[in-house]
Design an enzyme around this catalytic site. Structure first.
Site, mmCIF file in Angstrom:
data_model
loop_
_atom_site.group_PDB
_atom_site.id
_atom_site.type_symbol
_atom_site.label_atom_id
_atom_site.label_comp_id
_atom_site.label_asym_id
_atom_site.label_seq_id
_atom_site.Cartn_x
_atom_site.Cartn_y
_atom_site.Cartn_z
ATOM 1 C CB SER A 81 1.079 -3.287 1.813
ATOM 2 O OG SER A 81 0.163 -2.305 2.224
ATOM 3 C CE LYS A 118 -2.074 -2.311 -1.325
ATOM 4 N NZ LYS A 118 -1.849 -2.310 0.134
ATOM 5 C CB SER A 147 1.581 0.069 -1.269
ATOM 6 O OG SER A 147 1.081 -0.933 -0.424
ATOM 7 C CE LYS A 191 2.971 -3.524 -2.360
ATOM 8 N NZ LYS A 191 3.288 -2.576 -1.266
#
Length: 636
Positions: A45, A48, A105, A208
């Site tokens: 992820s 992203k 997420s 993140k």
């Protein structure tokens, strides 16, 4: 045997996710520590971050707003957890998709953004790869917008660290979203997947997390302490706790090795991709793809934006006169706002009250009363000043008559006083109200009377004749001081035809001979100095008619009233009107018939009294000059 198989299954994700890490000085991009930093691994992820980077580009380019409604595609709605719970065909604002992708997420939210911007998942993935090349992420290839495991979807710890630094510098207005613990995502309240590290490490502000079986537990983090900024990335953690512990060690290394007071060197942001760039061919986004360098084709080479820098806006120069006038106006306004009010009863107090609309307008009668109420010493001083500054006047002229009026001796009264004792007027019953008044002494010669009567023949035309009721006994009709008198018997036919205020030219009235005028004066005028006011008995019907009749008096500039008096120029209309009122209160004797007027010329306001005769204007200027008030006559 079963135990061995279970152990392999449990540890297989760990074997598929080699460890990689890097630490950079966020201010300069200097690498402070690295291990397997260029090994291509699954980013999970962390992908992203690129999806959000391109979304922020679109917002800054004006092709997207936070309130733009995105229609969720079937592909986006079908993505596996983590999910926001979007449905096919559902419309949701961009701001909610950003929150869900950055904080929770959510895979469906990131895919919805990619499908809306790129048209479909494959096209958007190619744009992600092109943007990565512009940012210096040379070992990264994207296949989707959410980071789910896919063939060829690979990146490195170094590339993801570079991407995190660009998010911080290129979009500081949106970067705070990565540090929020919770947010409203429209359809649900979402919590940050990085809350544990944000709460546990001092100075942490993002960025993140990521996890898949193939990638393991990944994290790109940022932290500030004092004037230091550290960005680090971990690939292949065995658990959330293991990943956070590794990140704490990397952050400590970074803060220990980074220097104080270094010069900040922000990275160069990626250029916003033009909408006319053609889609890449299959395989062009692969690393080291054959012929890949020449496959980006522009449909049009038209220049949309000038490559030259924009010229600085020109500020029009303000003339010095305007600046001075503005400063004076501001200074006057401040002085008026902070000045203490004038004492009640003074001319300044009355003028300020009338200008500000706080007091009713002062009538002409009140102006005259105010002028008469002025101190006697001031009148004596002004009269002396007038006499000292005025030029000698020739006897018999209008100026001589004006001087005589100021000193209290009317022409008619001078003529009466000059008559011989043998031709004295008959005795008239004394008026009780004027019993104490005594006549003035007679002059020694009669020549003054003849000169005054001869000069009166050339007097200006009478402008206003006020009709009075005819009396039975013969008397003089005097229309204006300084003009010739007419016997009542001769004037009666003319007065009978006049019913209201009207203008009569001098040629329309035939003046009688001086001898006849003198004779009429001898037989009609009583022996008293004051004006004659005879009592008139009126009926109740006449009184009611007079009360109901509306009389309109109009200031006329005809018949010689083409002159005026200017008393100065002022910075504002308020100051000009105030000066007019103060001057009118102080000099009502000569300016009572003038029309107050303010005009603007060249940035200044002129204060004037208009509608005066030439003699009135000159006399008023002489009196104002004696009071140290600037004055000039205008008109002609």
């Amino acid at each position: 045997m079963a135990f061995v198989v279970s152990a392999v299954v449990i540890t297989s994700p760990l074997q598929a996710a080699p460890f990689a890490a890097i630490v950079m000085d966020g201010r300069t991009g200097e690498v402070l520590y690295e291990k397997n930093a260029d090994t291509r691994l699954h980013p999970a992820s962390l992908t992203k971050m690129m999806t959000l980077y391109i979304t922020f580009q679109e917002i800054e380019a004006g092709r997207l707003t936070l309130d733009t409604k995105v229609t969720v595609t079937k592909y986006a709605a079908s993505q596996p957890p983590s999910r926001l719970g979007l449905k096919p065909g559902q419309k949701i604002a961009v701001r909610y998709l950003i929150r869900a992708a950055a904080i929770k997420s959510a895979n469906d939210a990131a895919s919805a953004l990619g499908d809306h911007i790129g048209g479909d998942a494959a096209t958007f993935a190619k744009r992600m790869t092109r943007t990565a090349r512009q940012l210096g992420m040379h070992n990264t290839t994207f296949k989707n917008a959410n980071g789910l495991t896919a063939e060829g979807h690979l990146s490195t710890a170094r590339d993801m660290n570079i991407l995190g630094r660009h998010l911080f510098y290129d979009f500081p207005q949106y970067y705070h979203i990565f540090s929020r613990r919770t947010a409203d995502a429209g359809v649900a309240q979402v919590n940050n997947t990085n809350t544990r590290f944000l709460d546990a490490y001092e100075g942490a502000d993002g960025i993140k997390t990521g996890y898949t079986v193939a990638a393991g537990f990944n994290l790109t983090a940022s932290a500030h302490r004092g004037n230091k900024h550290v960005i680090a990335t971990v690939f292949g953690g065995t658990s959330t706790a293991n990943r956070n512990a590794k990140m704490r060690e990397l952050m400590d290394i970074g803060f220990d090795r980074s220097k104080n007071n270094v010069k900040e060197q922000p990275p160069v942001a990626a250029a916003v991709e033009d909408a006319l760039v053609a889609a890449l061919e299959t395989g062009i986004d692969e690393i080291d793809a054959e012929g890949g360098a020449g496959k980006v084709v522009r449909v049009s080479g038209e220049v949309k934006v000038s490559p030259r820098p924009r010229a600085r806006p020109t500020i029009p120069a303000v003339p010095d006169e305007v600046v001075v006038a503005m400063n004076e106006g501001i200074a006057d306004a401040l002085a008026q706002a902070t000045a203490e009010p004038a004492p009640e009863g003074t001319l300044e107090f009355q003028a300020e009250a009338m200008v500000e609309g706080e007091a009713p307008a002062v009538s002409e009668t009140e102006l005259a009363a105010a002028a008469e109420a002025a101190p006697v010493a001031e009148d004596v001083t002004l009269a002396a000043a007038d006499a000292a500054t005025a030029a000698p006047v020739e006897p018999g002229t209008l100026e001589a008559q004006a001087v005589a009026l100021e000193t209290g001796a009317a022409p008619a009264e001078t003529a009466l006083a000059a008559l011989p004792e043998a031709e004295a007027l008959p005795e008239v019953p004394a008026d009780p109200a004027l019993a104490d008044l005594k006549p003035k002494s007679r002059p020694e010669e009669l020549a003054a009377t003849e000169v005054a009567l001869a000069e009166a023949e050339t007097a200006l035309p009478v402008e206003e004749v006020v009709v009075a009721e005819a009396v039975a006994e013969p008397e003089l009709v005097v229309t204006d001081p300084g003009t010739e008198a007419m016997p009542a018997d001769d004037a009666a036919p003319l007065l009978a035809e006049v019913t209201e205020v009207e203008t009569v030219s001098g040629a329309a009235m035939v003046a009688p001979a001086p001898t006849e005028l003198a004779a009429a004066t001898i037989t009609a005028a009583p022996k008293r100095q004051a004006p004659i006011f005879d009592a008139v008995t009126e009926t109740e019907e006449e009184v009611a008619a007079e009360e109901s009749q509306e009389v309109v008096v109009v200031m006329s500039t005809s018949g010689g009233r083409h002159f005026g008096v200017n008393v100065g120029e002022f910075a504002s209309r308020y100051d000009a009107e105030k000066a007019l009122l103060k001057t009118a209160l102080a000099e009502s004797a000569t300016l009572n018939e003038g029309l107050r007027k303010t005009t603007q010329s060249g940035g200044a306001w002129r204060a004037s009294f208009m509608g005066l005769t030439e003699e009135q204007a000159e006399l008023a200027c002489r009196r104002l000059t004696a009071r140290a008030i600037p004055c000039e006559t205008v008109g002609g």
